[in-house]
Design a protein around this motif. Structure first.
Motif, PDB file in Angstrom:
ATOM      1  N   ALA A 127       0.818  -1.211   0.000  1.00 42.99           N
ATOM      2  CA  ALA A 127       0.000   0.000   0.000  1.00 42.99           C
ATOM      3  C   ALA A 127       0.851   1.259   0.000  1.00 42.99           C
ATOM      4  O   ALA A 127       0.459   2.289  -0.568  1.00 42.99           O
ATOM      5  CB  ALA A 127      -0.941  -0.010   1.208  1.00 42.99           C
ATOM      6  N   PHE A 128       2.016   1.188   0.640  1.00 37.98           N
ATOM      7  CA  PHE A 128       2.861   2.378   0.772  1.00 37.98           C
ATOM      8  C   PHE A 128       4.210   2.202   0.079  1.00 37.98           C
ATOM      9  O   PHE A 128       5.189   2.844   0.443  1.00 37.98           O
ATOM     10  CB  PHE A 128       3.067   2.706   2.253  1.00 37.98           C
ATOM     11  CG  PHE A 128       1.778   2.916   2.990  1.00 37.98           C
ATOM     12  CD1 PHE A 128       0.975   4.011   2.721  1.00 37.98           C
ATOM     13  CD2 PHE A 128       1.349   1.994   3.937  1.00 37.98           C
ATOM     14  CE1 PHE A 128      -0.219   4.211   3.388  1.00 37.98           C
ATOM     15  CE2 PHE A 128       0.152   2.176   4.607  1.00 37.98           C
ATOM     16  CZ  PHE A 128      -0.638   3.279   4.333  1.00 37.98           C
ATOM     17  N   ALA A 129       4.237   1.349  -0.931  1.00 39.14           N
ATOM     18  CA  ALA A 129       5.499   1.037  -1.609  1.00 39.14           C
ATOM     19  C   ALA A 129       6.142   2.275  -2.218  1.00 39.14           C
ATOM     20  O   ALA A 129       7.355   2.487  -2.092  1.00 39.14           O
ATOM     21  CB  ALA A 129       5.263  -0.024  -2.689  1.00 39.14           C
ATOM     22  N   GLN A 130       5.362   3.122  -2.869  1.00 44.32           N
ATOM     23  CA  GLN A 130       5.940   4.301  -3.523  1.00 44.32           C
ATOM     24  C   GLN A 130       6.498   5.280  -2.498  1.00 44.32           C
ATOM     25  O   GLN A 130       7.570   5.874  -2.700  1.00 44.32           O
ATOM     26  CB  GLN A 130       4.883   4.992  -4.380  1.00 44.32           C
ATOM     27  CG  GLN A 130       4.475   4.183  -5.610  1.00 44.32           C
ATOM     28  CD  GLN A 130       3.489   4.929  -6.497  1.00 44.32           C
ATOM     29  OE1 GLN A 130       2.966   5.971  -6.117  1.00 44.32           O
ATOM     30  NE2 GLN A 130       3.232   4.394  -7.679  1.00 44.32           N
ATOM     31  N   ASP A 131       5.784   5.455  -1.391  1.00 44.90           N
ATOM     32  CA  ASP A 131       6.278   6.350  -0.341  1.00 44.90           C
ATOM     33  C   ASP A 131       7.608   5.849   0.215  1.00 44.90           C
ATOM     34  O   ASP A 131       8.545   6.636   0.406  1.00 44.90           O
ATOM     35  CB  ASP A 131       5.251   6.439   0.798  1.00 44.90           C
ATOM     36  CG  ASP A 131       3.942   7.045   0.339  1.00 44.90           C
ATOM     37  OD1 ASP A 131       3.846   8.286   0.302  1.00 44.90           O
ATOM     38  OD2 ASP A 131       3.011   6.278   0.024  1.00 44.90           O
ATOM     39  N   LEU A 132       7.685   4.553   0.485  1.00 44.44           N
ATOM     40  CA  LEU A 132       8.911   3.994   1.047  1.00 44.44           C
ATOM     41  C   LEU A 132      10.052   4.036   0.036  1.00 44.44           C
ATOM     42  O   LEU A 132      11.206   4.295   0.412  1.00 44.44           O
ATOM     43  CB  LEU A 132       8.662   2.561   1.518  1.00 44.44           C
ATOM     44  CG  LEU A 132       7.712   2.419   2.706  1.00 44.44           C
ATOM     45  CD1 LEU A 132       7.491   0.949   3.036  1.00 44.44           C
ATOM     46  CD2 LEU A 132       8.253   3.159   3.928  1.00 44.44           C
ATOM     47  N   ASP A 133       9.747   3.805  -1.226  1.00 44.57           N
ATOM     48  CA  ASP A 133      10.786   3.884  -2.259  1.00 44.57           C
ATOM     49  C   ASP A 133      11.401   5.280  -2.307  1.00 44.57           C
ATOM     50  O   ASP A 133      12.621   5.440  -2.424  1.00 44.57           O
ATOM     51  CB  ASP A 133      10.209   3.525  -3.631  1.00 44.57           C
ATOM     52  CG  ASP A 133       9.910   2.037  -3.774  1.00 44.57           C
ATOM     53  OD1 ASP A 133      10.389   1.254  -2.930  1.00 44.57           O
ATOM     54  OD2 ASP A 133       9.180   1.666  -4.719  1.00 44.57           O
ATOM     55  N   ARG A 134      10.545   6.294  -2.248  1.00 47.20           N
ATOM     56  CA  ARG A 134      11.051   7.670  -2.301  1.00 47.20           C
ATOM     57  C   ARG A 134      11.892   8.007  -1.072  1.00 47.20           C
ATOM     58  O   ARG A 134      12.925   8.674  -1.166  1.00 47.20           O
ATOM     59  CB  ARG A 134       9.880   8.655  -2.427  1.00 47.20           C
ATOM     60  CG  ARG A 134       9.275   8.724  -3.827  1.00 47.20           C
ATOM     61  CD  ARG A 134       8.352   9.908  -3.958  1.00 47.20           C
ATOM     62  NE  ARG A 134       7.133   9.730  -3.185  1.00 47.20           N
ATOM     63  CZ  ARG A 134       6.014   9.204  -3.671  1.00 47.20           C
ATOM     64  NH1 ARG A 134       5.962   8.800  -4.934  1.00 47.20           N
ATOM     65  NH2 ARG A 134       4.946   9.092  -2.919  1.00 47.20           N
ATOM     66  N   LEU A 135      11.454   7.540   0.094  1.00 50.75           N
ATOM     67  CA  LEU A 135      12.210   7.800   1.315  1.00 50.75           C
ATOM     68  C   LEU A 135      13.569   7.114   1.284  1.00 50.75           C
ATOM     69  O   LEU A 135      14.594   7.711   1.639  1.00 50.75           O
ATOM     70  CB  LEU A 135      11.407   7.322   2.535  1.00 50.75           C
ATOM     71  CG  LEU A 135      10.288   8.231   3.008  1.00 50.75           C
ATOM     72  CD1 LEU A 135       9.383   7.487   3.974  1.00 50.75           C
ATOM     73  CD2 LEU A 135      10.858   9.471   3.670  1.00 50.75           C
TER      74      LEU A 135
END
Length: 329
Positions: A127-135
């Motif tokens: 669900a939060f893959a894109q957020d974690l990738d950016r971080l």
């Protein structure tokens, strides 16, 4: 407690180590009315009255139906989920004001993953893959696998004395925003730990103040006097910094974080970080020079040369001062 911790750690490790597909199974119809009654039965009178007047039942019905459509392997809400939801509602001091912000879908996902459930952790990270990738990309100097593993342990495992951090999510507000802050702070901690081992060299005052190192035999007799004066003045200047200035200097010189990493941690623009660091350095320069000049009565043109003539490896450095001081809150 330790036994439970080990069981949870094993469950999380299984979730992260094995990518086998799960077989969806069909849920019985979610009875939101029964769930709402069960939640209300666990609340005191005033809190129960607020919930009854809020229309929470309709929100429960729509959200839980959507949850199980999106994640067919999610568990059917039972007593554990009811207690979880009721506990978070009961904790709110001004429930009437914050109840419209309740995110049942986010709270359900946090509860599901927080149980150490394989499918729940996979669903959470997807669900939060894109957020974690950016971080993770912002902390490109550190191993990606270490960052992700440290965050997983903090969120879903905890330690023998510290529960999994996911339990701190209240459900009032977006889980996405909560995760961004938690992940960024976790990555800063990883960076600080990494840099404390890899960067033992100290930044001296001369480097920070931007001083050159000319030799001036005429001022050699001032070396001993200036050595103590500069150290005292510099330490006082660091102490007199504004809290944000001191915190950002610590991140830059002790934790070795970039402008982007500091900005990400505090949710501000990198230009704000750059301005804060610049003003902090100006403060240190001006205050150190002023205090030394007042203490020794040295002319300003002589002071610069004399300070520059000091040994470049000064014992008292900015990084040592900030490392020994309490960390940022």
């Amino acid at each position: 407690m330790l036994h439970d911790h080990l069981l949870r750690a094993t469950a999380v490790e299984s979730a992260l180590s094995y990518g086998g597909a799960t077989v969806p199974w069909h849920h019985p119809r979610v009875d939101s009315g029964t769930i709402l009654q069960a939640v209300q039965s666990r609340l005191d009178g005033p809190t129960r009255a607020i919930v009854e007047a809020s229309g929470l039942g309709a929100q429960l019905a729509a959200t839980l139906t959507a949850v199980h459509s999106r994640w067919p392997t999610a568990p059917t809400p039972g007593d554990e989920w009811v207690g979880y939801l009721a506990d978070r509602i009961a904790r709110q001091r001004d429930l009437a004001a914050v109840l419209p912000r309740l995110r049942i879908d986010d709270l359900f996902l946090a509860w599901w993953a927080g149980r150490g459930d394989h499918d729940g952790i996979v669903a959470f990270e997807a669900a939060f893959a894109q957020d974690l990738d950016r971080l993770v990309a912002r902390f490109h100097r550190l191993p990606e696998s270490e960052l992700r593993q440290r965050l997983r342990i903090k969120l879903f495992v905890g330690t023998a004395t510290t529960p999994p951090r996911i339990a701190d999510y209240s459900g009032f507000g977006f889980l996405q925003n909560w995760l961004r802050v938690t992940a960024a702070r976790t990555f800063v901690d990883v960076a600080r730990s990494d840099q404390s081992m890899r960067y033992e060299e100290e930044l001296d005052e001369g480097e920070l103040l931007g001083l050159s190192s000319p030799s001036d035999p005429r001022l050699e007799h001032l070396r001993l006097q200036l050595g103590g004066a500069v150290k005292r003045a510099f330490a006082a200047a660091v102490t007199s910094l504004a809290p944000r200035q001191r915190t950002f200097l610590r991140h830059a010189y002790v934790d070795r974080l970039t402008l982007d990493q500091i900005a990400l941690t505090y949710g501000i623009h990198r230009a704000t970080v750059a301005r804060t660091l610049a003003s902090a350095r100006d403060h240190l320069t001006e205050n150190t020079r002023a205090v030394v000049a007042a203490e020794l009565g040295v002319a300003s043109e002589d002071l610069t040369s004399a300070i520059a003539a000091l040994d470049t490896n000064l014992e008292l450095s900015l990084s040592r001062l900030l490392r020994s001081a309490p960390g940022p809150r």
